[in-house]
Design a protein around this motif. Structure first.
Motif, short mmCIF file in Angstrom:
data_model
loop_
_atom_site.label_atom_id
_atom_site.label_comp_id
_atom_site.label_asym_id
_atom_site.label_seq_id
_atom_site.Cartn_x
_atom_site.Cartn_y
_atom_site.Cartn_z
N ASP A 186 -27.07 35.24 -16.09
CA ASP A 186 -27.75 36.17 -16.98
C ASP A 186 -27.18 36.04 -18.39
O ASP A 186 -26.84 37.02 -19.03
CB ASP A 186 -27.61 37.61 -16.45
N HIS A 354 -18.39 35.98 -19.06
CA HIS A 354 -18.17 35.74 -17.64
C HIS A 354 -17.47 34.41 -17.48
O HIS A 354 -17.71 33.68 -16.53
CB HIS A 354 -19.52 35.66 -16.93
N TYR A 379 -19.92 32.64 -10.56
CA TYR A 379 -20.88 33.72 -10.79
C TYR A 379 -22.01 33.60 -9.78
O TYR A 379 -22.59 32.52 -9.61
CB TYR A 379 -21.38 33.57 -12.23
N ASN A 417 -17.54 36.75 -10.02
CA ASN A 417 -18.38 37.90 -10.32
C ASN A 417 -19.55 38.02 -9.35
O ASN A 417 -20.35 37.09 -9.21
CB ASN A 417 -18.94 37.77 -11.74
N GLU A 418 -19.61 39.16 -8.67
CA GLU A 418 -20.75 39.50 -7.80
C GLU A 418 -21.16 38.35 -6.89
O GLU A 418 -22.29 37.89 -6.92
CB GLU A 418 -21.95 39.92 -8.63
N ASN A 475 -18.89 46.25 -9.68
CA ASN A 475 -20.04 46.42 -10.57
C ASN A 475 -21.05 47.32 -9.87
O ASN A 475 -21.37 47.10 -8.70
CB ASN A 475 -20.73 45.08 -10.85
N TYR A 477 -24.83 49.66 -10.67
CA TYR A 477 -25.87 50.01 -11.64
C TYR A 477 -26.67 51.23 -11.19
O TYR A 477 -27.89 51.26 -11.28
CB TYR A 477 -26.75 48.78 -11.91
N TYR A 481 -30.64 49.78 -11.87
CA TYR A 481 -31.29 49.02 -10.80
C TYR A 481 -31.36 49.87 -9.53
O TYR A 481 -32.08 49.55 -8.60
CB TYR A 481 -30.52 47.74 -10.47
N GLU A 505 -18.42 47.00 -14.23
CA GLU A 505 -19.73 47.03 -14.90
C GLU A 505 -20.48 48.28 -14.49
O GLU A 505 -20.43 48.68 -13.32
CB GLU A 505 -20.62 45.83 -14.51
N TRP A 550 -20.99 47.88 -19.08
CA TRP A 550 -21.74 46.68 -19.44
C TRP A 550 -22.76 47.05 -20.48
O TRP A 550 -23.70 47.73 -20.12
CB TRP A 550 -22.43 46.10 -18.18
N PHE A 555 -26.99 40.84 -25.82
CA PHE A 555 -26.80 39.39 -25.84
C PHE A 555 -28.05 38.69 -25.31
O PHE A 555 -28.84 39.27 -24.57
CB PHE A 555 -25.58 39.00 -25.00
N ARG A 560 -34.66 37.71 -19.45
CA ARG A 560 -35.08 39.01 -20.01
C ARG A 560 -36.23 38.85 -21.00
O ARG A 560 -36.05 38.98 -22.21
CB ARG A 560 -33.89 39.66 -20.73
N ASN A 570 -30.59 40.75 -23.17
CA ASN A 570 -30.13 41.83 -22.30
C ASN A 570 -29.74 42.96 -23.27
O ASN A 570 -28.89 42.77 -24.14
CB ASN A 570 -28.94 41.35 -21.47
N LYS A 572 -28.38 45.92 -22.70
CA LYS A 572 -27.45 46.93 -22.19
C LYS A 572 -26.30 47.21 -23.16
O LYS A 572 -25.40 47.98 -22.85
CB LYS A 572 -26.92 46.53 -20.81
C1 GCB Z 1 -24.58 42.11 -13.48
C2 GCB Z 1 -23.98 40.86 -13.93
C3 GCB Z 1 -24.14 40.65 -15.41
C4 GCB Z 1 -25.56 41.02 -15.81
C5 GCB Z 1 -25.75 42.49 -15.53
C6 GCB Z 1 -27.17 42.95 -15.84
O1 GCB Z 1 -24.29 42.64 -12.45
O2 GCB Z 1 -22.63 40.74 -13.56
O3 GCB Z 1 -23.86 39.32 -15.72
O4 GCB Z 1 -25.83 40.71 -17.14
O5 GCB Z 1 -25.54 42.74 -14.18
O6 GCB Z 1 -27.44 43.33 -16.96
O7 GCB Z 1 -28.01 42.95 -14.93
#
Ligand code: GCB
Length: 601
Positions: A186, A354, A379, A417-418, A475, A477, A481, A505, A550, A555, A560, A570, A572
């Motif tokens: 991402d 990352h 990642y 990561n994840e 992480n 959301y 999400y 995150e 996050w 960025f 996206r 993105n 966020k």
């Molecule tokens: C995540 C990822 C990150 C993404 C973010 C997102 O879990 O680690 O790289 O950019 O979510 O915005 O969905």
């Protein structure tokens, strides 16, 4: 002695290519260097015509020869000198509209003269090239490097001439399933010579690398090693820290390695007092100076201890994205802006996502008193079962640690990561962890993991990887999400491990200046409300020892596309890519202010 043996072993097994045999040169800023930054002539080569012949075999006569027609009848179908130029350092994507989405090969060429000096060795050093770099000097291959975010160097002492040198680099940023990162990320796949390129001069036998840090668990014992490279391996070396009255001598062994151990009375590095000492390493043939901070970092139960005292990591995640102008960040000024914003937020900690960021970020964090989580781009869905993928990840880890092991700011190396649970993934990541610990026994190891629901209101962290980590990263959301922000109010968090947790995150998108009610996606109000509910939830987690929302700044991301909102970004960020603070920025700032006042009491 165990880490020393492991270190020697690593020197022997790192991948082929002239450079790696020499190993990465630490602290190139402490040496005489000649910058090769500026405009480089470039050729866009989507079919790799400059590398393969028409039977798809590597050609002996590729663009790296920089051939010129000798007669008017000669057929040569390329010409660097009449091609467009690109700026180095810099990604190519943001330097020309037609390159924004380009993924493939671009050839770079730089000419230079060089006055050779007696008893002096010369190296060409690349801060980073994304992703695969084939390097040639004067028509001859000097090496290849894989991995887009770590430095590498090649020795050119015997190849360089007084005039008319041409350095040619084929940089290929094609994504590959077996690479690190893999096909799916991402973030933008910015290609090119994205960081500084320089010539580095050293004496014939020189201090190639060293580790000078507090021994794990100690506040006064410095322990580490110094490695010299060249033909006079057996040498007396002296470490001086004048301000702390240190003047200690050691002797290197037949491999050029000296273990160092001594006590010193030091002012410790911390966010409140980011003390750096001038440290000199002197050998019979060389002399190098560095600015080094000393601090200890440990865990005890669910606590993180800095210099023996419990701390809370008031963090924020950052991508290596340039403020205001977009594209890859590469300069000291970029680093100061990004870290300055983090400070304004109230942060004492940053998660550099990352992949390893440029060295300025770490050096500036060292000076500004910001603790750093640094990670490699393992990642999402890496090819866990592929040995070459593991070797590649290990090599990127080695290079990240080699560049930054003397920076007090770095407290956490993060492995991944994840990544989705499987036995293969666990075995891969355990090998990375062992590798990191063998290279650097003093820092904390983490990874950003996922969590799962055991029922509607209970979140559970029980990833088997947790057993091997010092600090658990997670992480989540919730509210983006995962349902709407109010959901956070009902959640309770549980963890299988008695270890500190960093929420590595959380967040949601908002386009700066887009306003509406708190349930309207993409508005600043939605993001603000999400943060309010998040913080309510986070405050209830008893084992929480850090937060890294996050993300600091919007960025670019190819995932996206939503027009007028994302436009391939993105969103966020707490701050827009133009530097505007969104409402949620102030929610987080308020939280960090409160934490600061309570921790000072
Ligand atoms: C995540 C990822 C990150 C993404 C973010 C997102 O879990 O680690 O790289 O950019 O979510 O915005 O969905």
């Amino acid at each position: 002695m165990k880490p020393l043996i492991a270190f020697l072993f690593l020197l022997a097994v790192v991948p082929s290519g002239q450079a790696q045999q020499v190993g990465l040169i630490a602290n190139t800023d402490g040496r005489r260097t000649i910058s090769l930054d500026g405009q480089w002539q470039t050729i866009i080569d989507p079919y790799e015509t400059g590398y393969y012949d028409y039977r798809y075999q590597p050609s002996d006569n590729g663009f790296f020869k920089n051939a010129k027609p000798k007669t008017k009848s000669d057929l040569i179908e390329y010409d660097f000198d009449r091609s467009e130029s690109l700026k180095v350092p810099g990604d190519w994507n943001t330097q020309a509209d037609r390159l924004l989405f380009y993924e493939g090969t671009i050839w770079y060429k730089k000419s230079f003269d060089y006055q050779r000096k007696l008893d002096t060795r010369l190296f060409v050093y690349f801060g980073a090239a994304n992703y695969l770099a084939d390097v040639y000097l004067n028509g001859q291959k000097i090496g290849r490097h894989e991995g887009g975010f770590t430095p590498f160097n090649f020795e050119i002492t015997n190849l360089v001439r007084d005039t008319g040198n041409f350095l040619i680099v084929k940089v290929d940023n094609k994504r590959r399933r077996d690479a690190v990162p893999t096909l799916m990320t991402d973030w933008w796949n910015y290609g090119g010579l994205t960081r500084q390129v320089k010539l580095v001069e050293t004496p014939a036998t020189f201090v190639q690398d060293y580790s000078i840090q507090l021994q794990k668990g100690s506040l006064e014992r410095i322990s580490g090693w110094v490695k010299v490279n060249g033909d006079k391996l057996n040498q007396r070396i002296t470490i001086r820290i004048p301000e702390a009255g240190v003047n200690k001598s050691f002797t290197t062994d037949a491999n050029g390695l000296a273990a160092i151990n001594f006590d010193a009375n030091l002012k410790l590095w911390s966010p409140e007092n980011p003390k750096l000492y001038e440290v000199t390493i002197e050998t019979e043939t060389d002399h190098v100076q560095d600015q080094i901070g000393f601090r200890s970092i440990e865990t005890r139960g669910t606590e993180i201890l800095l210099n023996g005292r419990p701390i809370f990591l008031r963090g924020v995640c950052i991508h290596e994205e340039a403020p205001f102008r977009g594209g890859r960040a590469y300069s000291r000024e970029d680093a100061r802006t990004l870290l300055g914003w983090a400070k304004e937020l109230g942060a004492n900690f940053v998660r550099l996502a990352h992949y390893p960021h440029n060295e300025f970020m770490i050096r500036e964090a060292d000076k500004m008193g910001i603790m750093v989580w640094s990670e490699i781009p393992v990642y999402w869905t890496i090819l866990w079962e592929n040995p070459a993928t593991l070797e590649n990840a290990q090599n990127q880890l080695s290079e990240m640690i080699a560049r930054d092991r003397n920076r007090a700011a770095v407290i956490i190396w993060s492995m991944a990561n994840e990544t989705p649970l499987s036995n293969e993934r666990l075995s891969f990541l355990r090998k990375l962890i062992e590798h990191a610990r063998s290279l650097d026994p003093s820092r904390l190891i983490s990874a950003a993991m996922e969590r799962h629901y055991v029922n509607d209101t209970t979140q559970m962290i029980d990833d088997p990887l947790g057993e091997y980590l010092d600090v658990l990263g997670c992480n989540e959301y919730v509210g983006w999400y995962d349902d709407l922000p109010e959901k956070a109010d009902r959640l309770e968090w549980k963890m299988k491990y008695q270890k500190p947790l960093v929420m590595s995150e959380f967040g949601g998108d908002a386009l700066y200046g887009n306003h509406g009610d708190a349930l309207t996606r993409w508005t600043e109000e939605y993001q603000e409300n999400l943060y309010q509910h998040q913080l309510g939830m986070l405050k209830r987690i008893s084992f929480l020892r850090g937060t890294a929302p996050w993300i600091l700044m919007d960025f670019r991301s190819p995932r996206r596309p939503l027009p007028q909102i994302q436009d391939f970004h993105n969103r966020k960020g707490l701050i827009s890519d133009r530097g505007e603070r969104k409402k949620a920025f102030y929610v987080m700032q308020q939280f960090y202010r409160e934490l600061q006042t309570t921790s000072q009491k």
